[in-house]
Design an enzyme around this catalytic site. Sequence first.
Site, PDB file in Angstrom:
ATOM      1  N   ARG A 119      20.734  62.548   1.661  1.00 33.17           N
ATOM      2  CA  ARG A 119      19.799  63.470   1.808  1.00 33.17           C
ATOM      3  C   ARG A 119      20.242  64.607   0.752  1.00 33.17           C
ATOM      4  O   ARG A 119      19.295  65.637   0.660  1.00 33.17           O
ATOM      5  CB  ARG A 119      19.864  64.114   3.023  1.00 33.17           C
ATOM      6  CG  ARG A 119      19.462  62.965   4.475  1.00 33.17           C
ATOM      7  CD  ARG A 119      18.226  62.603   3.848  1.00 33.17           C
ATOM      8  NE  ARG A 119      17.644  61.792   5.131  1.00 33.17           N
ATOM      9  CZ  ARG A 119      16.624  60.600   5.223  1.00 33.17           C
ATOM     10  NH1 ARG A 119      16.431  60.262   4.150  1.00 33.17           N
ATOM     11  NH2 ARG A 119      16.164  60.150   6.031  1.00 33.17           N
TER      12      ARG A 119
ATOM     13  N   ASN B  10      15.989  58.309  -2.787  1.00 34.58           N
ATOM     14  CA  ASN B  10      14.620  59.111  -2.454  1.00 34.58           C
ATOM     15  C   ASN B  10      15.089  60.553  -1.837  1.00 34.58           C
ATOM     16  O   ASN B  10      14.891  60.729  -0.752  1.00 34.58           O
ATOM     17  CB  ASN B  10      13.948  58.032  -1.449  1.00 34.58           C
ATOM     18  CG  ASN B  10      14.658  57.891  -0.018  1.00 34.58           C
ATOM     19  OD1 ASN B  10      15.995  57.928  -0.158  1.00 34.58           O
ATOM     20  ND2 ASN B  10      13.908  57.656   0.965  1.00 34.58           N
TER      21      ASN B  10
ATOM     22  N   HIS C  71      21.111  56.722   3.376  1.00 40.09           N
ATOM     23  CA  HIS C  71      20.205  58.077   2.846  1.00 40.09           C
ATOM     24  C   HIS C  71      21.399  59.384   3.112  1.00 40.09           C
ATOM     25  O   HIS C  71      21.616  59.904   4.250  1.00 40.09           O
ATOM     26  CB  HIS C  71      19.109  58.220   3.506  1.00 40.09           C
ATOM     27  CG  HIS C  71      18.264  57.041   3.229  1.00 40.09           C
ATOM     28  ND1 HIS C  71      17.383  56.722   2.043  1.00 40.09           N
ATOM     29  CD2 HIS C  71      17.968  55.780   3.810  1.00 40.09           C
ATOM     30  CE1 HIS C  71      16.601  55.763   2.197  1.00 40.09           C
ATOM     31  NE2 HIS C  71      17.092  55.172   3.195  1.00 40.09           N
TER      32      HIS C  71
ATOM     33  N   ASN D 105      11.540  52.494  10.237  1.00 37.35           N
ATOM     34  CA  ASN D 105      10.751  51.723   9.389  1.00 37.35           C
ATOM     35  C   ASN D 105      11.696  50.806   8.572  1.00 37.35           C
ATOM     36  O   ASN D 105      12.292  51.415   7.800  1.00 37.35           O
ATOM     37  CB  ASN D 105       9.916  52.674   8.529  1.00 37.35           C
ATOM     38  CG  ASN D 105       8.795  51.853   7.853  1.00 37.35           C
ATOM     39  OD1 ASN D 105       8.571  50.668   8.071  1.00 37.35           O
ATOM     40  ND2 ASN D 105       8.253  52.486   6.897  1.00 37.35           N
TER      41      ASN D 105
ATOM     42  N   ASP E 224      20.988  51.332   6.738  1.00 39.75           N
ATOM     43  CA  ASP E 224      20.093  52.231   6.587  1.00 39.75           C
ATOM     44  C   ASP E 224      20.371  53.654   7.238  1.00 39.75           C
ATOM     45  O   ASP E 224      19.235  54.176   7.995  1.00 39.75           O
ATOM     46  CB  ASP E 224      18.749  51.561   7.072  1.00 39.75           C
ATOM     47  CG  ASP E 224      17.443  52.300   6.621  1.00 39.75           C
ATOM     48  OD1 ASP E 224      17.492  53.135   5.905  1.00 39.75           O
ATOM     49  OD2 ASP E 224      16.395  51.969   6.974  1.00 39.75           O
TER      50      ASP E 224
ATOM     51  N   PHE F 131      10.571  58.466  10.563  1.00 36.39           N
ATOM     52  CA  PHE F 131      11.160  57.178  10.751  1.00 36.39           C
ATOM     53  C   PHE F 131      12.863  57.401  10.524  1.00 36.39           C
ATOM     54  O   PHE F 131      13.023  57.971   9.554  1.00 36.39           O
ATOM     55  CB  PHE F 131      10.578  56.064   9.967  1.00 36.39           C
ATOM     56  CG  PHE F 131       9.142  55.821  10.048  1.00 36.39           C
ATOM     57  CD1 PHE F 131       9.028  54.809  11.124  1.00 36.39           C
ATOM     58  CD2 PHE F 131       8.089  56.224   9.251  1.00 36.39           C
ATOM     59  CE1 PHE F 131       7.629  54.399  11.379  1.00 36.39           C
ATOM     60  CE2 PHE F 131       6.724  55.798   9.547  1.00 36.39           C
ATOM     61  CZ  PHE F 131       6.599  54.959  10.629  1.00 36.39           C
ATOM     62  N   GLY F 132      13.700  56.540  11.075  1.00 35.21           N
ATOM     63  CA  GLY F 132      15.072  56.549  10.813  1.00 35.21           C
ATOM     64  C   GLY F 132      15.707  57.055  11.878  1.00 35.21           C
ATOM     65  O   GLY F 132      15.595  57.864  12.550  1.00 35.21           O
TER      66      GLY F 132
ATOM     67  N   HIS G 114      12.402  47.371  -0.327  1.00 38.90           N
ATOM     68  CA  HIS G 114      11.726  47.932   0.827  1.00 38.90           C
ATOM     69  C   HIS G 114      10.556  47.255   1.168  1.00 38.90           C
ATOM     70  O   HIS G 114       9.575  47.595   0.458  1.00 38.90           O
ATOM     71  CB  HIS G 114      11.914  49.480   1.026  1.00 38.90           C
ATOM     72  CG  HIS G 114      10.974  50.114   2.109  1.00 38.90           C
ATOM     73  ND1 HIS G 114      11.530  50.761   3.273  1.00 38.90           N
ATOM     74  CD2 HIS G 114       9.646  49.801   2.543  1.00 38.90           C
ATOM     75  CE1 HIS G 114      10.575  51.060   3.901  1.00 38.90           C
ATOM     76  NE2 HIS G 114       9.582  50.516   3.789  1.00 38.90           N
TER      77      HIS G 114
END
Lengths: 435, 320
Positions: free
Chosen positions: A65, A95, A63, A279, A306, A324-325, A180
């Site tokens: 961002r 996302n 990710h 998650n 992830d 989460f993350g 996911h």
Amino acid sequence: MKAILIKGGRLIDPSRNFDGLADVLLEDGKVAKVGPKLAAADAELLDASGCVVAPGFVDLHVHLREPGREDVETIATGARAAAAGGFTSVCAMPNTDPVTDNQAAVGFIVSQARRAASARVYPIGAVSLGQRGEQLAEFGELVGAGAVAVSDDGRPVATAHLMRTALEYALTFGIPVIDHCEDVSLSAGGAMHEGLVATRLGLKGIPRSAEDVIVARDLQLAELTGGHVHLAHCSTAGAVAMVRTAKSRGVRVTAEVTPHHFALTDAACAGYDTHAKMNPPLREAADVAALRDGLADGTIDCIATDHAPHHYDAKEQEFDNAPFGVVGLETALGVAVTELVEGGVLDLPALVHRLATRPAEIAHLPAGTLAKGAAGDVVVFDPAAAWTVDPARFFSKSRNTPFAGRKLKGVVRWTVVGGAVVHRAGDAPAASAGR
Amino acid sequence: MTRGRLGKDLLGLEHLEADDIRLILDTAEPFKEISERAIKKVPVLRGKTIVNLFFEPSTRTRISFEFAEKRLSADTVNVATTGSSVVKGETLVDTARNLEAMRIDMVVMRHGASGAAKFLADRIESNVVNAGDGKHEHPTQGLLDLLTIRDRRPIAGTKVCIVGDVLHSRVARSNIWGLLKLGAEVAVCGPQTLLPLGIEQLGVTVFRRVEEAIEWADVLNVLRLQLERMQAGYVPSTREYYRVFGVTLERLEKAPRDLLILHPGPMNRGVEIDSRVADGPHSVILNQVTNGVAVRMAVLYLLAGGKPELAETAKGAPER
């Protein structure tokens, strides 16, 4: 472009089943020669003695961002963090804000990645418009603009019908649908793995079955459609067992595991450490053992990080309220060497296969091999060198790691992308890049 | 900040030694008497500033702490979330640091998130007393329950069953830790939907039927059933809950005469407990409330560095 000669290293190239002393000459961005005692007068010499020389690592799950949360990561800082971790190709989940669900959004990532001139960044498009779980995104246009897979990651593909049609429609383009796996009706409100630790901490648990029921659904649908489902961040023993039996009956399924899921258990949440909140959640020792078995026998195809950057303030909160993350690009190799190689789960050739060759195959990327003529994407790492994780030295904009202070083995000496060195051991992030 | 025998904070009973729990209960004994005086005040915490920081509505616990603080002569400030900067989006850590910048000595906090008390305690110098954090612990409630049982029978060997929504209950967790450490036998009883996973691994027996629990127990601690649980699908209705799990007079007919009934309040009469039981001879529910003040005085006194052996003298001669 100056040629690069990597001399004296142990070359591991799972794409050719090669493991032995060999030099690698990169010219014009490609692998020009591989063999013993190569010489090239004008080339920059990288002395790889004592090191492993391998195809650059490929991360199917990051990710970055951007667009939307450039305060916690950008494509440039994420790609630089990837290079620091030995990754030469990373796949960016859609996302973002706005969601990567159209060709313009995909094109934006491609152009930002080109400007970053670090690790290669391949966009993953959304399965559904806005990741809302209703209408399929335009896979053809996404792929045309550069997407290599589709996913609604961050959440599951919402319904069985949508998953079925996504798998079927993706067949035209030859891309995997990455899911996911989380039944949100079972996980709602949960903050960590449902088990004794959650009971003690008074935190709402996320049961294993939240993952397992969607894994079961997806395997049934992959079997029905002949489509390729790739299961993101597997965390449960049940998922590993189901994937194993599905593979044995020929279902087109591939699966990944993150370093934190094969290295840590829910015990890391004790003391309400929000850096252990992710998650799917960290599970129990039996799950960790099953994930390692899965990696060892190939049921779990590859390691993916992830990588999920979050702002300091976001993690500096009550456990329930923290997001989460965790970040993972810069610790993945160290955690993998320490836990898997030193732990006797994988030998180094198998580790390189799970970090480079296999993920490249899954997403059909021109990577994961150092055959003559292949892209000059190389990592040189010292598997015996020890280091201590210091988040202040991360190239990522974010510091949210559960491994801070951990002593790890495995140091990246050089990362080379397209025949150019993009990371050298000892490089430090510019002071302004971090917080 | 002071550091007494208990350390800086009281966050829960899980990490307390049995001796520390006994120390608090023993220290509470002399403090019980202060509340019986005409002038209910001793100068033990004179000059100390205590902030009662309540992020969740609470009547009983907040008032009980406030009485305990006032009877020990502390200066107290109550902060409720409505009307404070919390509703303007201030984070917990900023709220705490701002309070501390005003040079306070202790914070008593109620918060909806499990772990919030530890979060605060790790970040400020002042003593922190957990007045309930999410579903985690409510240590002073656990302690007052222990004191109430101990007033009537030795805790070691006593069979205590916690009945109801154990899953969402901080009271249950503090009771389980405290009771196990002091040698009680502990059981829980409720619908499986409201029992946390792995509870047996703590050394707790599980009863599926309240009749069996009543037959087994010396003490029943009956938990409140939050009405939200029906909406979330944990139980079908309050009517059915009362029918299947309610502690009713009829069910108590088989009980030994000296069975004790505790309830942390506030009660839902006719849901988890029959009014005739709540107001009947088995009930020690109001004794719990009385003991709550004494236990909280003891906790504040010990955290402030008070010497347990001096608790008797610290309270001074009764005013006449």
